[in-house]
Design a protein around this motif. Structure first.
Motif, PDB file in Angstrom:
ATOM      1  N   LEU A 142       0.813  -1.210   0.000  1.00 24.74           N
ATOM      2  CA  LEU A 142       0.000   0.000   0.000  1.00 24.74           C
ATOM      3  C   LEU A 142       0.851   1.266   0.000  1.00 24.74           C
ATOM      4  O   LEU A 142       0.336   2.369  -0.127  1.00 24.74           O
ATOM      5  N   THR A 143       2.160   1.094   0.193  1.00 31.32           N
ATOM      6  CA  THR A 143       3.052   2.248   0.095  1.00 31.32           C
ATOM      7  C   THR A 143       3.720   2.222  -1.276  1.00 31.32           C
ATOM      8  O   THR A 143       3.547   1.297  -2.051  1.00 31.32           O
ATOM      9  N   GLY A 144       4.511   3.242  -1.544  1.00 33.18           N
ATOM     10  CA  GLY A 144       5.216   3.274  -2.817  1.00 33.18           C
ATOM     11  C   GLY A 144       6.561   2.576  -2.750  1.00 33.18           C
ATOM     12  O   GLY A 144       7.278   2.506  -3.742  1.00 33.18           O
ATOM     13  N   GLY A 204      18.720  13.262 -13.008  1.00 28.68           N
ATOM     14  CA  GLY A 204      17.849  12.349 -12.280  1.00 28.68           C
ATOM     15  C   GLY A 204      16.396  12.734 -12.183  1.00 28.68           C
ATOM     16  O   GLY A 204      15.676  12.180 -11.357  1.00 28.68           O
ATOM     17  N   GLY A 205      15.921  13.680 -12.978  1.00 24.21           N
ATOM     18  CA  GLY A 205      14.495  14.006 -12.929  1.00 24.21           C
ATOM     19  C   GLY A 205      14.139  14.833 -11.718  1.00 24.21           C
ATOM     20  O   GLY A 205      14.543  15.985 -11.589  1.00 24.21           O
ATOM     21  N   ILE A 206      13.411  14.255 -10.791  1.00 26.68           N
ATOM     22  CA  ILE A 206      12.913  15.003  -9.643  1.00 26.68           C
ATOM     23  C   ILE A 206      14.052  15.362  -8.680  1.00 26.68           C
ATOM     24  O   ILE A 206      13.998  16.382  -7.980  1.00 26.68           O
ATOM     25  N   PHE A 207      15.129  14.545  -8.681  1.00 28.60           N
ATOM     26  CA  PHE A 207      16.155  14.747  -7.651  1.00 28.60           C
ATOM     27  C   PHE A 207      16.984  16.014  -7.861  1.00 28.60           C
ATOM     28  O   PHE A 207      17.213  16.753  -6.898  1.00 28.60           O
ATOM     29  N   PRO A 208      17.443  16.319  -9.077  1.00 24.82           N
ATOM     30  CA  PRO A 208      18.114  17.619  -9.244  1.00 24.82           C
ATOM     31  C   PRO A 208      17.190  18.796  -8.956  1.00 24.82           C
ATOM     32  O   PRO A 208      17.621  19.816  -8.417  1.00 24.82           O
ATOM     33  N   VAL A 209      15.912  18.650  -9.281  1.00 25.61           N
ATOM     34  CA  VAL A 209      14.950  19.723  -9.008  1.00 25.61           C
ATOM     35  C   VAL A 209      14.879  19.971  -7.507  1.00 25.61           C
ATOM     36  O   VAL A 209      14.927  21.112  -7.026  1.00 25.61           O
ATOM     37  N   TYR A 241      10.080   5.599  -7.746  1.00 27.80           N
ATOM     38  CA  TYR A 241       9.508   5.617  -6.411  1.00 27.80           C
ATOM     39  C   TYR A 241       8.514   6.752  -6.322  1.00 27.80           C
ATOM     40  O   TYR A 241       8.857   7.904  -6.571  1.00 27.80           O
ATOM     41  N   GLU A 242       7.269   6.391  -5.982  1.00 25.77           N
ATOM     42  CA  GLU A 242       6.255   7.435  -5.802  1.00 25.77           C
ATOM     43  C   GLU A 242       5.562   7.162  -4.488  1.00 25.77           C
ATOM     44  O   GLU A 242       4.873   6.152  -4.347  1.00 25.77           O
ATOM     45  N   ALA A 243       5.730   8.068  -3.553  1.00 28.79           N
ATOM     46  CA  ALA A 243       5.127   7.856  -2.240  1.00 28.79           C
ATOM     47  C   ALA A 243       3.614   7.933  -2.332  1.00 28.79           C
ATOM     48  O   ALA A 243       3.068   8.797  -3.004  1.00 28.79           O
TER      49      ALA A 243
END
Lengths: 396, 239, 153
Positions: free
Chosen positions: A40-42, A274-279, A355-357
């Motif tokens: 149920l988690t990401g 890395g997509g979301i990580f550098p942001v 990984y999507e929480a």
């Protein structure tokens, strides 16, 4: 006595209600995950530690950091911060309780956590940390009570010093949880515990400022009633210095990483591709967490703005969370260099994971924050902790 | 003067005795955790014999341990994975299975808070699910990403592989088969498929075919710079 | 580190005033029943009151650092203690008629064993005791077992 208790105002009850709601939401989410499984988690087999654990670490690092104000008075002798000693000790205890709440609820089998007490592996930093947290509760709890009942006593200074030393040990322990992982070269750095200490200092002060404002709202008093202007300005300058130190530590970590062959491709991932990580790193930590607070706190033209300090503190909190997210999640998403110099055609070993929480994870994490708020509000209601500039007011 | 000298001598002697006793205690404590020299189970995987489209070892492991798939590859249990690796410079391609390496100085054993992750005297690194609290720290620590977490309720478990939701798991080297005198399911399946790329045996027995092969040919460990001393060695794989 | 292994838990536990760590060498809290014909007691009442302690003892004995004896797993119990459903097939622990759940549904103790362990009879040759085949009753299985052991105690 220039400390008071919070009275039962409407604002206090509203804040208490919000904290209680967050805590119950967290407990409910944990129960759902316990019965339905971590599906149920990401989180998955590549990313075993997600947002809930990031928030738990965040709270634990903030917990040791909020002792700053108390240490400034008891250890470094700055009399201006003496009224805040018991407030900051209470915050530290509440945040630690909140962090541990989230940590334990995120376990796969939370009911078995007391097995640690009977089966103890002293080589594990994780289990050593449990001991450190317990002693922290004892030391800071005693210190807190002493600051309320014998603020001028010698015992206060002795326990204040002990609490200061122990909080450094605690933050080092939290950093070592990640730094001892020889298998993850991105985390296996001697710079990580000092980065955690620097982060705790800046984040702790920011959280203390926000908590003071929250206490002001709860007690329906202006901030000036809690804290003098020159003390507030001093806090602002201190926050600016600590933010700069944290940035220096993080920058050094990444610079050295760029020059280490095992970590170079990981650093490129976290800094550029890395997509979301550098942001999160550049936008969250560098811009929101470092540049904007420094501008707010140091530019003379902005000194007149009354909300300058809490705005800067809020930015620091968000930026610190962004940094912690990239520190904890990115090394799990990026595959470890098991086969250096080779292209690996396997989804698990060769490509970065996703990984999507999910909402349940956020609830579990925020449940810890709710518990921290609940305990600190309750402590301020029951004992005279809140600093009050205008005397004399209601007694203990 | 006399009494001071004798007191100093006494203190020195006491300190030395104390240290010696502690050292002996440490020494004996260390012995209780050392692997017995008689048995060290291990595998040698010959990547040169690993066939292209074959997944016999993976399928055998799934069948033997009842690792039912939920069609969710990110969270499904996978105790052995077949990787295909191409050298960036030379273009050389090799393929081989990767599983728990059963290290002699295992990172997962070191970091487990309850000691649920433990190393048996005969070299197997296992999870005692009675003690596992599901903290997943060992999953972070493993240099080979060999550990998995049980994200969903288990049903129709295999009798030799108890596995339950909320605990961590990894390749057990088919401990239920080994203890009954057999060999792991993946090794058997590879032999049955005619490739014979996997060899199981006892590194510490000089008469064992595994030990003989390890002495005669160069077998490499994955990530040797981490000094994990794994029980799974490879031929035809450059680390 | 080894020394810390001895000192830290003691200090911590003393502070928290918990009992010292349990070990497999500790005796179970109820009197051990002597193994009868390789099996535990045939008396239902003795088994009813003592099976928890005996199961725990077997559980702890399965995990020393030395090589464990594999004849201790709960799958061997349920291989003999079979309850069959309407379709004459053995039921798993998900069914309330399962041998263990039959009693435990009414008791306060929740069963956690079968969240990990298999609850259906094993036909894995590496798990089964030798020469025990599928039998229709517990008595038959016990007779098979006694025959395999040559009728010795």
């Amino acid at each position: 006595m220039n400390r008071t208790r919070i009275s039962n105002s409407k604002a206090f009850l509203v804040l208490l209600g919000i904290s209680l709601l967050l805590t119950l939401l967290g407990a409910w989410a944990a129960l759902r995950i316990e019965s339905g499984g971590h599906i149920l988690t990401g989180m998955n087999n590549s990313v075993p530690w997600g947002v809930a654990l990031t928030l738990a670490t965040f709270l634990l690092v903030a917990a040791s950091g909020t002792l700053n104000l108390a240490s400034l008075s008891s250890v470094f002798g700055r009399e201006a911060y003496k009224p805040f000693a018991s407030f900051s000790a209470l915050l530290a205890l509440s945040l630690l309780a909140g962090g541990l709440f989230t940590l334990m609820l995120d376990l796969g089998r939370p009911k078995d956590v007391f097995l640690v007490l009977n089966h103890f592996n002293a080589a594990s930093v994780f289990s050593l940390n449990i001991v450190i947290y317990a002693v922290f509760f004892l030391l800071v709890g005693l210190y807190w009570l002493l600051t309320i009942f014998t603020p001028q006593g010698r015992g206060t200074r002795v326990f204040g010093f002990a609490a200061f030393v122990w909080r450094i040990i605690l933050t080092t322990g939290s950093g070592c949880v990640f730094a001892v992982l020889a298998g993850r070269s991105a985390l296996h750095s001697a710079l990580l515990p000092p980065l955690f200490i620097a982060l705790s200092l800046s984040l702790g002060l920011a959280v203390s400022v926000i908590a003071l404002y929250k206490a002001g709202i709860a007690s329906e008093r202006p901030f000036a009633a809690l804290c003098q202007e020159d003390t507030a300005r001093g806090m602002g300058n201190l926050l600016a210095i600590l933010v700069a130190v944290t940035f220096y530590m993080a920058a050094t970590l990444h610079l050295v990483g760029l020059n280490s062959p095992p970590v170079r491709s990981f650093e490129r991932f976290v800094l550029c591709s890395g997509g979301i990580f550098p942001v999160l790193l550049w936008g969250g930590f560098v811009t929101l967490g470092t540049l904007i607070p420094l501008i707010l706190l140091l530019v003379p033209a902005l000194r007149a703005w009354s909300l300058r300090l809490p705005a800067a503190a809020g930015c620091v909190v968000l930026g610190s969370f962004a940094l912690m997210y990239t520190l904890i999640i990115t090394p799990q998403v990026y595959p470890p260099e098991i086969f250096p110099g080779k292209i690996v055609e396997d989804v698990f070993y060769g490509t970065p994971a996703t990984y999507e929480a999910t909402a349940l994870e956020w609830f579990v994490g925020l449940g810890g924050l709710g518990l921290a708020g609940l305990l600190s509000l309750f402590g301020m209601r029951v004992l005279p902790v809140l600093p009050n500039r205008f005397q004399p007011t209601s007694s203990q | 003067m006399n009494s001071v000298f004798s007191r100093r001598v006494f203190l020195h002697a006491a300190a030395c005795t104390f240290i010696l006793v502690q050292g002996k205690a440490l020494g004996t404590a260390g012995k209780a955790f050392a692997a017995t020299p008689k048995t060290r189970w291990g595998l040698i995987v010959d990547a040169r014999r690993c066939a292209n489209e074959c997944a016999a070892c993976v399928d055998a492991c799934v069948r033997e341990n009842a690792l039912h798939s939920h069609d969710r590859p990110a969270t499904d249990a996978r105790w052995i994975r077949k990787v295909r690796v191409t050298d960036k410079t030379t273009g050389f391609v090799s393929r081989f299975p990767v599983m728990c390496q059963h290290c002699a100085s295992a990172e997962c054993v070191r970091v487990c808070p309850t000691g649920a992750s433990y190393r048996r005297e005969d070299g197997l690194v296992l999870v005692n699910r009675h003690l596992c609290i599901g903290c997943r720290y060992c999953m972070l620590a493993c240099p080979y990403k060999a550990r998995g977490f049980v994200h969903e309720k288990t049903s129709k478990q295999a009798p030799g592989s108890p596995r339950g939701m909320g605990t961590v798991e990894a390749c057990t080297l088919c401990v239920h088969r080994i203890d009954a005198g057999g060999r792991p399911a993946c090794v058997e399946a590879c032999a049955k498929a005619g490739h014979g790329a996997m060899l199981f045996g006892n590194f510490n027995d000089p008469t064992d075919p595994l030990a003989k092969r390890a002495v005669a040919f160069a077998v490499t460990a994955l990530r040797p710079e981490l000094h994990t001393d794994p029980g799974v060695r490879y031929q035809g794989v450059t680390p | 580190m080894r020394r810390l292994n001895n000192v830290i838990p003691l200090v911590f536990l003393l502070c928290m005033m918990f009992c010292p760590p349990a070990s497999a060498a500790d005796a179970p809290p109820v009197p051990r029943q002597k193994l009868l014909r390789g099996h535990w007691s045939e008396d239902k009442n003795i088994m009813r009151s003592n099976h928890q302690a005996l199961l725990k003892d077997r559980m702890n004995a399965a995990y020393p650092l030395s090589v464990p004896q594999r004849q201790t797993s709960i799958e061997q119990c349920v291989t003999c203690h079979v309850t069959r459903g309407e379709d004459k097939l053995p039921v798993s622990a998900e069914n309330p008629k399962h041998f263990c759940r039959d009693c435990h549904t009414g008791q306060r103790v929740t069963l956690d064993c079968f969240s990990c362990h298999a609850s259906l009879p094993a036909n894995d040759p590496y798990i089964l005791l030798p020469k025990v085949k599928n039998a229709d009753s517990l008595r038959q299985r016990l007779a098979q077992y006694q025959a395999a052991k040559g009728g010795k105690k």
